[in-house]
Structures are given as C-alpha cells and as structure tokens.
Design a protein around this motif. Sequence first.
Motif: not given
Length: 232
Positions: A117-120, A139-146, A51-67
């Motif tokens: 909403w981070a840098y890109f 085979g990896g994938t990058a997601f950028i949300i703007d 997670d690039v530009g993760c800020g306070t880590g809001f999305h980290l537990p979401f990904f951690a649930a299955s990654a």
Amino acid sequence: MVEIAPGAVPSPNIWNTPQVYELENKAVDPDGVLAGAMRELRPWDGATVLDVGCGTGFHLPFFAASAARVIGVEPHSGLAAAARRRVAGLDHVTVRASAAQALPLPDSSVDVVHARWAYFFGPGCEPGLREIARVIRRGGTAFIIDNDATRSTFGRWFRTWLPAYDPEGVERFWARQGFSRRPLTIRWAFADRSELEAVLNIEFPAELAARFLAEVPGTEVDYAVNLWHRSY
C-alpha cells in the motif's frame, strides 16, 4: 522539521496519523496469509530485502528475523526516524529517507522488494518500477500488495469511496509490466470497536466512515488484496 523526499506521493493516512495507522498495521492479516504466500513464491532467508515505503518500519523486524540484510526506504523524514527507532539494535537493518523513484541503493544489490500500500498503485508508478528493476539482482522477486476492489467488504467500501477506480485497468497495467496476480483474502481484526472506528476515519471521509462502521457488528472486516509479483 519534517522533510519530504522529492517526488513522493502524499499518504495522508500514515503521514497525518501514524499512531492510528499503527493500529491498522497490527490489525491487518492476523493469520499470516500474505507472509505465507510471499514465502511460497520467494523465501528471503539469508537474502537482502528492500521495503519500499516502509513508513514507521512496522514490517522491518518481520523480514529481519530471517533475512541477511534489510533496508527500509521512506520519503517522510518523520516516519523514517520512527522506523530507525523501531529497529535500533538490529545491526543488519538500515532505514534511508528517499522516494521510490530514487532508491538510494547500488545497481543489483537486493534480492527481494516489498511494497505494501505504498506508491505502486498502477499507472503512473513507472519511475519506481524502473528503480526496482535497477536495484534488484537477477533471480530476485518484487512483491507489491494493493487492494482488490472487485470483492470483499473492504473492496466494496473502496469502490464506494472511489467510484472512478478501474480495477481492470490496473490489472492490465501490471500485466504489461510483467507482474502476475495472486488474489488473496485477509482480514482486519481489531482489539475493540474504537480501534476500528479510528482506522475507518483515517481511511475514508467521515460520513462514509460512520456508515461503514454501522455495517460491522463486531471488530473484524474481510479484506481482499492483490499480491502482485514478478521475478527478474
């Protein structure tokens, strides 16, 4: 003392008012539209997620649930510290203080990259994109949300605030970089109008924030975004 990683692009909304930005994070996409679209394109079960530009880590537990492993990278040392506190006890999650242009990871070490909403933001982010290409596995994938400034209530507000913004130019940029666009409509859904008002005031100048608040009768705002994605 707060330290900022070299090359970081200032993000006044979360850097200056992380508590209010937390309200925004909680209000964004309560229906899980973004998560569903990303999972459809590239699930991350058992994968290594960055997670690039993760800020306070809001999305980290979401990904951690299955990654299998999750790495957050954040250039603002104070926010990175908050992210570490958020994921304390999750042994497979780490947070590093660094900028997108200098990811502190080995080559070919991650499967999924997420940046929201981070840098890109289009032209100018080529150094960060080169870093993504370096650290992502085949085979990896990058997601950028703007933001999609061409539609929705929030898109209209965004254009009012930044009339020189060129959505077509940004789209051409991402196409040249090999990314595909999935336009999505999400929503803000706040607990009350005081939260909406607070968030508008960190996203827009005070005069515009007051005008936009007056346009909203309740606590929800339709919000168009672009999910840019590329497989490597």
